[in-house]
Write a protein that holds these residues in place. Structure first.
Motif, mmCIF file in Angstrom:
data_model
loop_
_atom_site.group_PDB
_atom_site.id
_atom_site.type_symbol
_atom_site.label_atom_id
_atom_site.label_comp_id
_atom_site.label_asym_id
_atom_site.label_seq_id
_atom_site.Cartn_x
_atom_site.Cartn_y
_atom_site.Cartn_z
ATOM 1 N N ILE A 1 -52.108 -34.961 103.256
ATOM 2 C CA ILE A 1 -51.837 -35.680 104.274
ATOM 3 C C ILE A 1 -51.623 -37.374 103.862
ATOM 4 O O ILE A 1 -50.712 -37.893 103.841
ATOM 5 C CB ILE A 1 -52.696 -35.804 105.623
ATOM 6 N N PRO A 2 -52.734 -37.743 103.134
ATOM 7 C CA PRO A 2 -52.604 -39.432 102.698
ATOM 8 C C PRO A 2 -51.406 -39.412 101.647
ATOM 9 O O PRO A 2 -50.864 -40.492 101.627
ATOM 10 C CB PRO A 2 -53.830 -39.619 101.890
ATOM 11 N N THR A 3 -51.281 -38.302 100.882
ATOM 12 C CA THR A 3 -50.063 -38.513 99.982
ATOM 13 C C THR A 3 -49.054 -38.539 100.809
ATOM 14 O O THR A 3 -47.736 -39.151 100.281
ATOM 15 C CB THR A 3 -50.171 -37.152 98.872
ATOM 16 N N ASP B 1 -48.249 -39.512 103.987
ATOM 17 C CA ASP B 1 -48.220 -40.686 104.491
ATOM 18 C C ASP B 1 -47.481 -41.980 103.560
ATOM 19 O O ASP B 1 -46.672 -42.697 103.919
ATOM 20 C CB ASP B 1 -49.566 -41.210 104.885
ATOM 21 N N GLU B 2 -48.250 -41.709 102.290
ATOM 22 C CA GLU B 2 -47.876 -42.769 101.183
ATOM 23 C C GLU B 2 -46.429 -42.509 100.969
ATOM 24 O O GLU B 2 -45.526 -43.561 101.055
ATOM 25 C CB GLU B 2 -48.620 -42.811 100.303
ATOM 26 N N LEU B 3 -45.890 -41.454 100.658
ATOM 27 C CA LEU B 3 -44.496 -41.128 100.188
ATOM 28 C C LEU B 3 -43.419 -41.604 101.362
ATOM 29 O O LEU B 3 -42.546 -41.860 101.216
ATOM 30 C CB LEU B 3 -44.290 -39.643 99.953
ATOM 31 N N GLN B 4 -43.961 -41.228 102.619
ATOM 32 C CA GLN B 4 -43.160 -41.549 103.785
ATOM 33 C C GLN B 4 -42.982 -43.092 104.106
ATOM 34 O O GLN B 4 -41.818 -43.817 104.310
ATOM 35 C CB GLN B 4 -43.669 -40.975 104.967
ATOM 36 N N GLN B 5 -44.281 -43.709 103.728
ATOM 37 C CA GLN B 5 -44.156 -45.291 104.006
ATOM 38 C C GLN B 5 -43.319 -45.909 102.890
ATOM 39 O O GLN B 5 -42.656 -46.795 103.224
ATOM 40 C CB GLN B 5 -45.559 -45.673 103.884
ATOM 41 N N ARG B 6 -43.207 -45.336 101.775
ATOM 42 C CA ARG B 6 -42.335 -45.871 100.660
ATOM 43 C C ARG B 6 -40.717 -45.387 100.933
ATOM 44 O O ARG B 6 -40.053 -45.796 100.067
ATOM 45 C CB ARG B 6 -42.701 -45.278 99.282
ATOM 46 N N GLY B 7 -40.653 -44.545 101.904
ATOM 47 C CA GLY B 7 -39.363 -44.084 102.077
ATOM 48 C C GLY B 7 -38.684 -42.985 101.135
ATOM 49 O O GLY B 7 -37.461 -42.655 101.166
#
Length: 134
Positions: A56-58, A60-66
């Motif tokens: 999930i954190p991975t 979240d980070e990938l989504q945040q970076r687009g």
């Protein structure tokens, strides 16, 4: 014999991934999603052999970076579909190209016949779903 080689390969990939702003798990997620969208985060976790709560954190980070998109499934709004974005594909492709150049240096130690046999053996032993490159 494989364990020391694997450790060296991972150690060689780590700075490449870091230079592209990726973790190993992030790269694995992007590589998997580049082969096709996933219906659920649980399906993705199973595909990459990871605990679904730990990725999930991975994600979240990938989504945040687009780099990935997570959106509701029109057939079941409780389900989140996952897909790689063009930006995610670009960063994955750039990291993959650099990793492959490193692999070429390792494979360059082998004669052409040794290289063919080695890659043939790896393809045969690789579990289904593992990206198979020549």
């Amino acid at each position: 014999m494989l364990a020391p080689l694997l450790r060296e390969l991972i150690a060689a990939e780590a700075p490449v991934l870091a230079a592209h702003g990726l973790t190993m798990w992030g790269y694995v997620v992007l590589s998997t999603l580049d082969r096709g969208a996933m219906r659920t985060q649980a399906a993705l976790a199973e595909a990459i052999n990871a605990d679904k709560t730990r990725i999930i954190p991975t994600l979240d980070e990938l989504q945040q970076r687009g780099y990935i998109e997570r959106f509701p499934d029109p057939e079941d709004r409780r389900v989140r579909l996952l897909a790689i974005t063009e930006s995610g594909r670009a960063v994955k492709d750039a990291a993959q190209a650099e990793i492959q150049r490193g692999e070429e240096r390792w494979l360059g130690e082998l004669s052409l016949d040794e290289r063919r046999m080695f890659l043939k053996a790896l393809r045969r032993m690789a579990p289904d779903g593992i990206e198979r490159r020549a």
